[in-house]
Design an enzyme around this catalytic site. Sequence first.
Site, PDB file in Angstrom:
ATOM      1  CG  HIS A 102      -1.650   1.220   1.408  1.00 67.12           C
ATOM      2  ND1 HIS A 102      -2.822   1.379   0.801  1.00 67.12           N
ATOM      3  CD2 HIS A 102      -1.382   2.305   2.209  1.00 67.12           C
ATOM      4  CE1 HIS A 102      -3.473   2.468   1.066  1.00 67.12           C
ATOM      5  NE2 HIS A 102      -2.466   3.516   1.933  1.00 67.12           N
ATOM      6  CD  GLU A 103       1.990   3.472   3.765  1.00 65.64           C
ATOM      7  OE1 GLU A 103       2.230   4.498   3.158  1.00 65.64           O
ATOM      8  OE2 GLU A 103       1.092   2.990   4.449  1.00 65.64           O
ATOM      9  CG  HIS A 106       0.351   6.251  -0.564  1.00 61.99           C
ATOM     10  ND1 HIS A 106      -0.669   6.928  -1.160  1.00 61.99           N
ATOM     11  CD2 HIS A 106       0.229   5.797   0.639  1.00 61.99           C
ATOM     12  CE1 HIS A 106      -1.644   6.732  -0.377  1.00 61.99           C
ATOM     13  NE2 HIS A 106      -1.222   6.025   0.779  1.00 61.99           N
ATOM     14  CG  HIS A 110       5.841  11.437  -5.216  1.00 62.35           C
ATOM     15  ND1 HIS A 110       5.488  12.853  -4.896  1.00 62.35           N
ATOM     16  CD2 HIS A 110       7.174  11.454  -5.600  1.00 62.35           C
ATOM     17  CE1 HIS A 110       6.399  13.610  -5.016  1.00 62.35           C
ATOM     18  NE2 HIS A 110       7.683  12.881  -5.248  1.00 62.35           N
TER      19      HIS A 110
END
Length: 234
Positions: A102-103, A106, A110
């Site tokens: 999940h991270e 991100h 980005h």
Amino acid sequence: MYYGMGYNTGYILVIIGALLSIIASGMVKKTFRKYSKVAAASHLTGAEVAQAILKSEGIYDVRVERVSGSLTDNFNPSTKIVNLSESVYGSESVAAIGVAAHECGHAMQHNEDYFPLKIRSAILPAANFGSRYGLWIVILGLIISFFRPLVFIGVVLFSFGVAFQIVTLPVEFDASKRALETLSSMGILEPDEMEGAGAVLKSAAMTYVASAAASVLSLLRLILIARGGRGGRD
């Protein structure tokens, strides 16, 4: 009379928001604990999964590091670091792998200049200021009669924090979607393990939904107080 009704109703809204947040937080902790006891067949740690995903996406300028605490995982775009908590970094569990992915979702956002993420970043300064000082500005405007315009200004400032919470929802949902798709396409988790990772990410997403709902309820409370202040004055 109207002021008192608005004030009391405002308290009820705050209590509802707090209960939603507490329930959502309890659910994510319970689900994470459940699947943190399920070891993935790949025997990869959260850190190894994060590194593998970043490499597969051609993202070479993002580091993976350990941070203290539990469920303190995050991606910091300013430092380009995927921070994984102690319960995720070295764990081989289905829960840890889901959170790590999940991270990385991100980090993918980005890297691709994901539009909702750009919007969230753009309103962050106003959101931080409004969340911290909006309520106090409203109160100041209610107390000092010739500062009445501050009531409206405070409500508007606070609304930036609410907008930030709302914009956060598609950002988080998209990161989870990317995480599950990547874990499946790379074969990191077995089909039955994907269900567990999905449950962890879904429960985590509900904390953001609850937070957004609590923010909206707090905004409604401010509006009621502001209207009550005008009613009392008239």
